[in-house]
Design a protein around this motif. Sequence first.
Motif, PDB file in Angstrom:
ATOM      1  N   PHE A 136       0.766  -1.303   0.114  1.00 44.51           N
ATOM      2  CA  PHE A 136      -0.033   0.051  -0.015  1.00 44.51           C
ATOM      3  C   PHE A 136       0.764   1.280  -0.012  1.00 44.51           C
ATOM      4  CE2 PHE A 136      -2.654  -3.387   1.976  1.00 44.51           C
ATOM      5  CZ  PHE A 136      -3.536  -3.270   1.185  1.00 44.51           C
ATOM      6  N   PRO A 137       0.468   2.364  -0.730  1.00 42.58           N
ATOM      7  CA  PRO A 137       1.377   3.455  -0.772  1.00 42.58           C
ATOM      8  C   PRO A 137       1.192   4.097   0.532  1.00 42.58           C
ATOM      9  CG  PRO A 137      -0.714   3.707  -2.146  1.00 42.58           C
ATOM     10  CD  PRO A 137      -0.705   2.326  -1.886  1.00 42.58           C
ATOM     11  N   GLY A 138       2.283   4.913   1.151  1.00 38.09           N
ATOM     12  CA  GLY A 138       2.542   5.357   2.364  1.00 38.09           C
ATOM     13  C   GLY A 138       1.257   6.702   2.294  1.00 38.09           C
ATOM     14  N   PHE A 139       1.224   7.172   1.260  1.00 35.72           N
ATOM     15  CA  PHE A 139       0.287   8.427   1.355  1.00 35.72           C
ATOM     16  C   PHE A 139      -1.152   8.079   1.853  1.00 35.72           C
ATOM     17  CE2 PHE A 139       0.263   7.593  -3.119  1.00 35.72           C
ATOM     18  CZ  PHE A 139      -1.207   7.373  -3.471  1.00 35.72           C
ATOM     19  N   MET A 140      -1.650   6.699   1.908  1.00 37.89           N
ATOM     20  CA  MET A 140      -2.814   6.382   2.134  1.00 37.89           C
ATOM     21  C   MET A 140      -3.298   6.673   3.757  1.00 37.89           C
ATOM     22  SD  MET A 140      -3.374   2.823   0.232  1.00 37.89           S
ATOM     23  CE  MET A 140      -5.024   2.585   0.937  1.00 37.89           C
ATOM     24  N   THR A 141      -1.920   6.823   4.492  1.00 36.44           N
ATOM     25  CA  THR A 141      -2.052   7.105   5.949  1.00 36.44           C
ATOM     26  C   THR A 141      -1.848   8.453   6.289  1.00 36.44           C
ATOM     27  OG1 THR A 141       0.179   6.479   6.203  1.00 36.44           O
ATOM     28  CG2 THR A 141      -1.417   4.600   6.421  1.00 36.44           C
ATOM     29  N   MET A 142      -1.820   9.436   5.245  1.00 36.80           N
ATOM     30  CA  MET A 142      -1.346  10.747   5.417  1.00 36.80           C
ATOM     31  C   MET A 142      -2.253  11.628   6.482  1.00 36.80           C
ATOM     32  SD  MET A 142      -0.436  13.292   2.382  1.00 36.80           S
ATOM     33  CE  MET A 142      -2.228  13.035   1.680  1.00 36.80           C
ATOM     34  N   ILE A 143      -3.592  11.225   6.237  1.00 39.17           N
ATOM     35  CA  ILE A 143      -4.511  12.241   6.818  1.00 39.17           C
ATOM     36  C   ILE A 143      -4.457  11.568   8.355  1.00 39.17           C
ATOM     37  CG2 ILE A 143      -7.124  12.715   7.168  1.00 39.17           C
ATOM     38  CD1 ILE A 143      -5.609  13.876   4.760  1.00 39.17           C
ATOM     39  N   ALA A 144      -4.403  10.216   8.612  1.00 40.08           N
ATOM     40  CA  ALA A 144      -4.141   9.718   9.912  1.00 40.08           C
ATOM     41  C   ALA A 144      -2.878  10.301  10.687  1.00 40.08           C
ATOM     42  CB  ALA A 144      -4.296   8.184  10.062  1.00 40.08           C
ATOM     43  N   GLN A 145      -1.892   9.963   9.949  1.00 37.32           N
ATOM     44  CA  GLN A 145      -0.597  10.963  10.525  1.00 37.32           C
ATOM     45  C   GLN A 145      -0.614  11.905  10.807  1.00 37.32           C
ATOM     46  OE1 GLN A 145       2.219   9.461   7.603  1.00 37.32           O
ATOM     47  NE2 GLN A 145       2.250   7.473   8.246  1.00 37.32           N
ATOM     48  N   TYR A 146      -1.302  12.999  10.117  1.00 37.54           N
ATOM     49  CA  TYR A 146      -1.485  14.298  10.321  1.00 37.54           C
ATOM     50  C   TYR A 146      -2.216  14.581  11.508  1.00 37.54           C
ATOM     51  CZ  TYR A 146      -3.052  19.127  10.020  1.00 37.54           C
ATOM     52  OH  TYR A 146      -3.188  20.343  10.134  1.00 37.54           O
ATOM     53  N   PHE A 147      -3.161  14.294  11.922  1.00 34.78           N
ATOM     54  CA  PHE A 147      -3.961  14.341  13.188  1.00 34.78           C
ATOM     55  C   PHE A 147      -3.381  13.831  14.199  1.00 34.78           C
ATOM     56  CE2 PHE A 147      -7.778  14.848   9.981  1.00 34.78           C
ATOM     57  CZ  PHE A 147      -8.119  16.101  10.345  1.00 34.78           C
ATOM     58  N   ILE A 148      -2.708  12.737  14.174  1.00 34.54           N
ATOM     59  CA  ILE A 148      -1.911  12.150  15.179  1.00 34.54           C
ATOM     60  C   ILE A 148      -0.631  13.365  15.614  1.00 34.54           C
ATOM     61  CG2 ILE A 148      -0.082  10.431  15.896  1.00 34.54           C
ATOM     62  CD1 ILE A 148      -1.891   8.425  14.140  1.00 34.54           C
ATOM     63  N   LEU A 149      -0.048  13.637  14.680  1.00 38.41           N
ATOM     64  CA  LEU A 149       1.055  14.624  15.001  1.00 38.41           C
ATOM     65  C   LEU A 149       0.158  16.031  15.523  1.00 38.41           C
ATOM     66  CD1 LEU A 149       3.384  14.245  11.744  1.00 38.41           C
ATOM     67  CD2 LEU A 149       3.643  13.459  14.051  1.00 38.41           C
ATOM     68  N   LYS A 150      -0.770  16.342  15.091  1.00 48.26           N
ATOM     69  CA  LYS A 150      -1.569  17.627  15.420  1.00 48.26           C
ATOM     70  C   LYS A 150      -1.946  17.271  16.951  1.00 48.26           C
ATOM     71  CE  LYS A 150      -5.403  20.527  14.454  1.00 48.26           C
ATOM     72  NZ  LYS A 150      -6.559  20.850  13.506  1.00 48.26           N
ATOM     73  N   SER A 151      -2.374  16.239  17.276  1.00 40.63           N
ATOM     74  CA  SER A 151      -2.630  16.143  18.770  1.00 40.63           C
ATOM     75  C   SER A 151      -1.200  16.163  19.623  1.00 40.63           C
ATOM     76  CB  SER A 151      -3.161  14.626  18.922  1.00 40.63           C
ATOM     77  OG  SER A 151      -2.472  13.452  18.551  1.00 40.63           O
ATOM     78  N   MET A 152      -0.313  16.040  18.919  1.00 40.05           N
ATOM     79  CA  MET A 152       1.125  15.749  19.762  1.00 40.05           C
ATOM     80  C   MET A 152       1.705  17.227  19.353  1.00 40.05           C
ATOM     81  SD  MET A 152       2.566  12.192  18.432  1.00 40.05           S
ATOM     82  CE  MET A 152       4.133  12.382  19.114  1.00 40.05           C
ATOM     83  N   GLY A 153       1.200  18.323  18.801  1.00 39.28           N
ATOM     84  CA  GLY A 153       1.564  19.669  18.540  1.00 39.28           C
ATOM     85  C   GLY A 153       2.785  19.675  17.666  1.00 39.28           C
TER      86      GLY A 153
END
Length: 292
Positions: free
Chosen positions: A128-145
């Motif tokens: 699976f291409p990595g960018f499929m998890t891009m949105i989930a990764q963004y919100f995880i990083l956002k929750s971590m500041g």
Amino acid sequence: MSTMEIKKNRANPRRVAVNVLVHVLLAVLAVIWLLPIFWIVLTSFRAEPGAYTSTFLPKGYTLNNYVKLLTDRNVINFPKMFANTLIIAVICCVISTFFVLSVAYSLSRMRFKFRKPYMNLAMILGLFPGFMTMIAQYFILKSMGLTEGSAVRIGLIVVYSACTGLGFQIAKGYFDTIPRSIDEAAIIDGATQWQVFTKITMPLARPIVIYTVMTSFIAPWVDFIFAKVLCRANADQWTVAIGLWNMLQKEYIYQWYTCFAAGAVLISIPIAILFLYMQRFYVEGMSGAVKG
């Protein structure tokens, strides 16, 4: 093959024709491969602005494109973007190389529970291409500041480095070719597993180490998709990929297109230096492996 047979093969018209055809084909492919590089270098020195010209060769040459790219901070701060990308790429290169080689060595040399299921799962996830998890990764990083200010760099480093352990297949295949008897002899002599890994296996696996270093550096250096999502309008944290993309926007392309070409030339320099420097160790490692 005797000298007589070699001379006979050289005199064979059919063989000579095939060799000529192969060399011509390789020459054509080399020209096709080098032509875009030659064109982008010429464009970086082109005095005429804009993206469209009536001739392939520039009508005039200038260094102002490079000067503007490195000194004009009003629209696009290229030196800042270059520094951001270099910092991220170097740190990711170190972390990713360690992750990949550690995981590959563990799966190659050690036997533990769920080893095969892990390798199968990693193989499936790699489809699976990595960018499929891009949105989930963004919100995880956002929750971590890690999506605002200078923390964006840390966020990019975390994303680029964290998942690299899944790309162990090539390194593991190389480690499998190194005889386990070498490790066993070292352990009998009193070496720890870490000493076997760092002082015995790594020198023997120098070609795959060099390959891992180069791929670990290039991946964050050229990435655009996730860097664009995470950096957004935070121009101070832009990478070179985002900066070059902005140079091609409708409002900037006429004045910045030749600077875009200059930027493309400049960002290729670190990769070229890394390749030329590492190639020596790669060749030495391959020759040592052949001798062994």
